[in-house]
Design a protein around this motif. Structure first.
Motif, PDB file in Angstrom:
ATOM      1  N   GLN A   1       0.837  -1.198   0.000  1.00 36.18           N
ATOM      2  CA  GLN A   1       0.000   0.000   0.000  1.00 36.18           C
ATOM      3  C   GLN A   1       0.875   1.254   0.000  1.00 36.18           C
ATOM      4  OE1 GLN A   1      -3.351   0.254  -0.053  1.00 36.18           O
ATOM      5  NE2 GLN A   1      -3.669  -1.964  -0.088  1.00 36.18           N
ATOM      6  N   VAL A   2       0.350   2.288  -0.608  1.00 34.15           N
ATOM      7  CA  VAL A   2       1.014   3.586  -0.629  1.00 34.15           C
ATOM      8  C   VAL A   2      -0.018   4.646  -0.268  1.00 34.15           C
ATOM      9  CG1 VAL A   2       1.991   5.345  -2.149  1.00 34.15           C
ATOM     10  CG2 VAL A   2       2.827   3.012  -2.271  1.00 34.15           C
ATOM     11  N   GLN A   3       0.383   5.596   0.540  1.00 36.63           N
ATOM     12  CA  GLN A   3      -0.481   6.721   0.879  1.00 36.63           C
ATOM     13  C   GLN A   3       0.119   7.975   0.236  1.00 36.63           C
ATOM     14  OE1 GLN A   3       0.800   4.654   3.561  1.00 36.63           O
ATOM     15  NE2 GLN A   3      -0.940   3.363   3.013  1.00 36.63           N
ATOM     16  N   LEU A   4      -0.738   8.746  -0.419  1.00 35.08           N
ATOM     17  CA  LEU A   4      -0.315   9.961  -1.114  1.00 35.08           C
ATOM     18  C   LEU A   4      -1.060  11.153  -0.535  1.00 35.08           C
ATOM     19  CD1 LEU A   4      -0.489   8.591  -4.776  1.00 35.08           C
ATOM     20  CD2 LEU A   4       1.520   8.722  -3.318  1.00 35.08           C
ATOM     21  N   VAL A   5      -0.336  12.223  -0.276  1.00 33.18           N
ATOM     22  CA  VAL A   5      -0.941  13.434   0.277  1.00 33.18           C
ATOM     23  C   VAL A   5      -0.492  14.631  -0.542  1.00 33.18           C
ATOM     24  CG1 VAL A   5      -1.188  14.919   2.287  1.00 33.18           C
ATOM     25  CG2 VAL A   5      -0.999  12.426   2.585  1.00 33.18           C
ATOM     26  N   GLU A   6      -1.443  15.333  -1.142  1.00 30.52           N
ATOM     27  CA  GLU A   6      -1.136  16.525  -1.932  1.00 30.52           C
ATOM     28  C   GLU A   6      -1.254  17.775  -1.070  1.00 30.52           C
ATOM     29  OE1 GLU A   6      -3.708  13.892  -4.760  1.00 30.52           O
ATOM     30  OE2 GLU A   6      -3.777  14.576  -2.685  1.00 30.52           O
ATOM     31  N   SER A   7      -0.552  18.804  -1.503  1.00 25.58           N
ATOM     32  CA  SER A   7      -0.661  20.118  -0.887  1.00 25.58           C
ATOM     33  C   SER A   7      -0.267  21.165  -1.912  1.00 25.58           C
ATOM     34  CB  SER A   7       0.230  20.214   0.356  1.00 25.58           C
ATOM     35  OG  SER A   7       1.581  20.017   0.019  1.00 25.58           O
ATOM     36  N   GLY A   8      -0.593  22.418  -1.607  1.00 32.40           N
ATOM     37  CA  GLY A   8      -0.139  23.504  -2.455  1.00 32.40           C
ATOM     38  C   GLY A   8      -1.195  24.127  -3.338  1.00 32.40           C
ATOM     39  N   GLY A   9      -2.400  23.619  -3.323  1.00 38.27           N
ATOM     40  CA  GLY A   9      -3.440  24.221  -4.140  1.00 38.27           C
ATOM     41  C   GLY A   9      -3.844  25.584  -3.597  1.00 38.27           C
ATOM     42  N   GLY A  10      -4.681  26.280  -4.350  1.00 34.65           N
ATOM     43  CA  GLY A  10      -5.147  27.584  -3.909  1.00 34.65           C
ATOM     44  C   GLY A  10      -5.802  28.335  -5.046  1.00 34.65           C
ATOM     45  N   MET A  11      -5.933  29.650  -4.839  1.00 34.14           N
ATOM     46  CA  MET A  11      -6.580  30.509  -5.823  1.00 34.14           C
ATOM     47  C   MET A  11      -5.586  31.551  -6.299  1.00 34.14           C
ATOM     48  SD  MET A  11      -9.998  32.847  -5.425  1.00 34.14           S
ATOM     49  CE  MET A  11     -11.029  31.427  -5.136  1.00 34.14           C
ATOM     50  N   VAL A  12      -5.455  31.677  -7.622  1.00 33.05           N
ATOM     51  CA  VAL A  12      -4.561  32.681  -8.207  1.00 33.05           C
ATOM     52  C   VAL A  12      -5.248  33.340  -9.381  1.00 33.05           C
ATOM     53  CG1 VAL A  12      -2.431  31.514  -7.513  1.00 33.05           C
ATOM     54  CG2 VAL A  12      -3.470  30.982  -9.717  1.00 33.05           C
TER      55      VAL A  12
ATOM     56  N   GLN B   1       6.049   4.802 -11.471  1.00 34.21           N
ATOM     57  CA  GLN B   1       5.682   6.052 -12.142  1.00 34.21           C
ATOM     58  C   GLN B   1       4.694   6.827 -11.274  1.00 34.21           C
ATOM     59  OE1 GLN B   1       3.040   6.283 -15.856  1.00 34.21           O
ATOM     60  NE2 GLN B   1       5.091   6.354 -16.723  1.00 34.21           N
ATOM     61  N   TRP B   2       4.878   8.143 -11.277  1.00 37.39           N
ATOM     62  CA  TRP B   2       3.969   9.056 -10.605  1.00 37.39           C
ATOM     63  C   TRP B   2       3.273   9.898 -11.673  1.00 37.39           C
ATOM     64  CZ3 TRP B   2       4.524  10.599  -5.090  1.00 37.39           C
ATOM     65  CH2 TRP B   2       5.547   9.924  -4.420  1.00 37.39           C
ATOM     66  N   GLY B   3       2.079  10.352 -11.349  1.00 39.28           N
ATOM     67  CA  GLY B   3       1.394  11.219 -12.286  1.00 39.28           C
ATOM     68  C   GLY B   3       0.551  12.258 -11.578  1.00 39.28           C
ATOM     69  N   TRP B   4       0.336  13.355 -12.287  1.00 42.07           N
ATOM     70  CA  TRP B   4      -0.627  14.370 -11.863  1.00 42.07           C
ATOM     71  C   TRP B   4      -1.811  14.325 -12.807  1.00 42.07           C
ATOM     72  CZ3 TRP B   4      -0.671  16.916  -7.401  1.00 42.07           C
ATOM     73  CH2 TRP B   4       0.517  17.092  -6.703  1.00 42.07           C
ATOM     74  N   PHE B   5      -3.003  14.368 -12.230  1.00 38.08           N
ATOM     75  CA  PHE B   5      -4.237  14.357 -12.992  1.00 38.08           C
ATOM     76  C   PHE B   5      -5.130  15.470 -12.449  1.00 38.08           C
ATOM     77  CE2 PHE B   5      -3.852  10.205 -15.147  1.00 38.08           C
ATOM     78  CZ  PHE B   5      -2.761   9.698 -14.484  1.00 38.08           C
ATOM     79  N   ARG B   6      -6.126  15.849 -13.221  1.00 46.59           N
ATOM     80  CA  ARG B   6      -7.055  16.870 -12.748  1.00 46.59           C
ATOM     81  C   ARG B   6      -8.470  16.538 -13.197  1.00 46.59           C
ATOM     82  NH1 ARG B   6      -4.792  21.934 -16.430  1.00 46.59           N
ATOM     83  NH2 ARG B   6      -5.532  21.185 -18.472  1.00 46.59           N
ATOM     84  N   GLN B   7      -9.422  17.050 -12.452  1.00 48.97           N
ATOM     85  CA  GLN B   7     -10.817  16.767 -12.749  1.00 48.97           C
ATOM     86  C   GLN B   7     -11.688  17.951 -12.371  1.00 48.97           C
ATOM     87  OE1 GLN B   7     -12.396  13.259 -10.786  1.00 48.97           O
ATOM     88  NE2 GLN B   7     -13.882  12.933 -12.425  1.00 48.97           N
TER      89      GLN B   7
ATOM     90  N   SER C   1      -4.932  15.805  -8.514  1.00 45.11           N
ATOM     91  CA  SER C   1      -4.597  14.641  -7.702  1.00 45.11           C
ATOM     92  C   SER C   1      -3.311  14.008  -8.219  1.00 45.11           C
ATOM     93  CB  SER C   1      -5.706  13.596  -7.761  1.00 45.11           C
ATOM     94  OG  SER C   1      -6.934  14.101  -7.298  1.00 45.11           O
ATOM     95  N   CYS C   2      -2.538  13.476  -7.308  1.00 39.63           N
ATOM     96  CA  CYS C   2      -1.383  12.693  -7.738  1.00 39.63           C
ATOM     97  C   CYS C   2      -1.727  11.208  -7.641  1.00 39.63           C
ATOM     98  CB  CYS C   2      -0.137  13.020  -6.939  1.00 39.63           C
ATOM     99  SG  CYS C   2      -0.188  12.578  -5.201  1.00 39.63           S
ATOM    100  N   GLY C   3      -1.110  10.447  -8.504  1.00 36.54           N
ATOM    101  CA  GLY C   3      -1.329   9.010  -8.538  1.00 36.54           C
ATOM    102  C   GLY C   3      -0.007   8.287  -8.635  1.00 36.54           C
ATOM    103  N   ALA C   4      -0.014   7.018  -8.242  1.00 39.66           N
ATOM    104  CA  ALA C   4       1.189   6.195  -8.295  1.00 39.66           C
ATOM    105  C   ALA C   4       0.866   4.860  -8.945  1.00 39.66           C
ATOM    106  CB  ALA C   4       1.755   5.974  -6.892  1.00 39.66           C
ATOM    107  N   ARG C   5       1.784   4.444  -9.817  1.00 37.21           N
ATOM    108  CA  ARG C   5       1.657   3.136 -10.464  1.00 37.21           C
ATOM    109  C   ARG C   5       2.832   2.273 -10.046  1.00 37.21           C
ATOM    110  NH1 ARG C   5       3.754   0.898 -14.928  1.00 37.21           N
ATOM    111  NH2 ARG C   5       4.670   2.831 -15.728  1.00 37.21           N
ATOM    112  N   PHE C   6       2.556   1.070  -9.604  1.00 36.11           N
ATOM    113  CA  PHE C   6       3.598   0.154  -9.181  1.00 36.11           C
ATOM    114  C   PHE C   6       4.267  -0.506 -10.386  1.00 36.11           C
ATOM    115  CE2 PHE C   6       2.976   1.085  -5.064  1.00 36.11           C
ATOM    116  CZ  PHE C   6       2.613   0.113  -4.136  1.00 36.11           C
ATOM    117  N   PHE C   7       5.475  -0.996 -10.185  1.00 34.21           N
ATOM    118  CA  PHE C   7       6.142  -1.821 -11.190  1.00 34.21           C
ATOM    119  C   PHE C   7       5.250  -3.023 -11.512  1.00 34.21           C
ATOM    120  CE2 PHE C   7      10.180   0.162 -11.627  1.00 34.21           C
ATOM    121  CZ  PHE C   7      10.483   0.731 -10.391  1.00 34.21           C
TER     122      PHE C   7
ATOM    123  N   ASN D   1      -2.278   0.114 -14.458  1.00 32.08           N
ATOM    124  CA  ASN D   1      -3.032   1.312 -14.060  1.00 32.08           C
ATOM    125  C   ASN D   1      -2.430   1.981 -12.832  1.00 32.08           C
ATOM    126  OD1 ASN D   1      -5.124   0.982 -16.033  1.00 32.08           O
ATOM    127  ND2 ASN D   1      -5.964  -0.651 -14.761  1.00 32.08           N
ATOM    128  N   TYR D   2      -2.828   3.219 -12.638  1.00 29.98           N
ATOM    129  CA  TYR D   2      -2.524   3.919 -11.394  1.00 29.98           C
ATOM    130  C   TYR D   2      -3.498   3.382 -10.343  1.00 29.98           C
ATOM    131  CZ  TYR D   2       0.518   7.326 -13.637  1.00 29.98           C
ATOM    132  OH  TYR D   2       1.553   7.922 -14.292  1.00 29.98           O
TER     133      TYR D   2
END
Length: 119
Positions: free
Chosen positions: A1-12, A33-39, A95-101, A105-106
């Motif tokens: 298992q992996v836990q991912l925590v994002e930070s740094g968002g805001g309004m500009v 592999q790591w990835g950034w996605f948005r929705q 959101s960030c995502g992680a894909r294992f070796f 899929n992420y």
């Protein structure tokens, strides 16, 4: 298992910059592999950028090429997304995502962070 925590968002305002961070804990040595996605509400999650953990090779969606930069810090088990020249259409939950070796899929995702760009 992996836990991912994002930070740094805001309004500009349009033309401004933000830097997102994603920190991982758990089986981080299995991340290929790591990835950034948005929705945005009512739309499918969209690929933004990705980085291979070992090689550092990167890839971006066309709409952010030249404006966004994905990077990694191996020692901190973290990735970053530097977003410059932001546009209102970049507004989304990132959101960030992680894909294992060996995985196709992420399989691991953070909770997401809101980015809002005003015109």
């Amino acid at each position: 298992q992996v836990q991912l925590v994002e930070s740094g968002g805001g309004m500009v305002q349009a033309g401004g910059s933000l830097r997102l961070s994603c920190a991982a804990s758990g089986r981080t040595s299995d991340i290929a592999q790591w990835g950034w996605f948005r929705q945005v509400p009512g739309k499918e999650r969209e690929f933004v950028a990705r980085i291979n953990w070992s090689s550092g090779n990167t890839d971006y969606t066309d709409s952010v090429e030249g404006r966004f930069t994905i990077s990694r810090d191996n020692a901190k088990n973290a990735i970053y997304l530097q977003m410059n020249n932001l546009k209102p259409e970049d507004t989304a939950i990132y959101s960030c995502g992680a894909r294992f070796f060996g995985a196709f899929n992420y399989d691991y995702w953070g909770q997401g962070t809101q980015v809002t760009v005003s015109s």
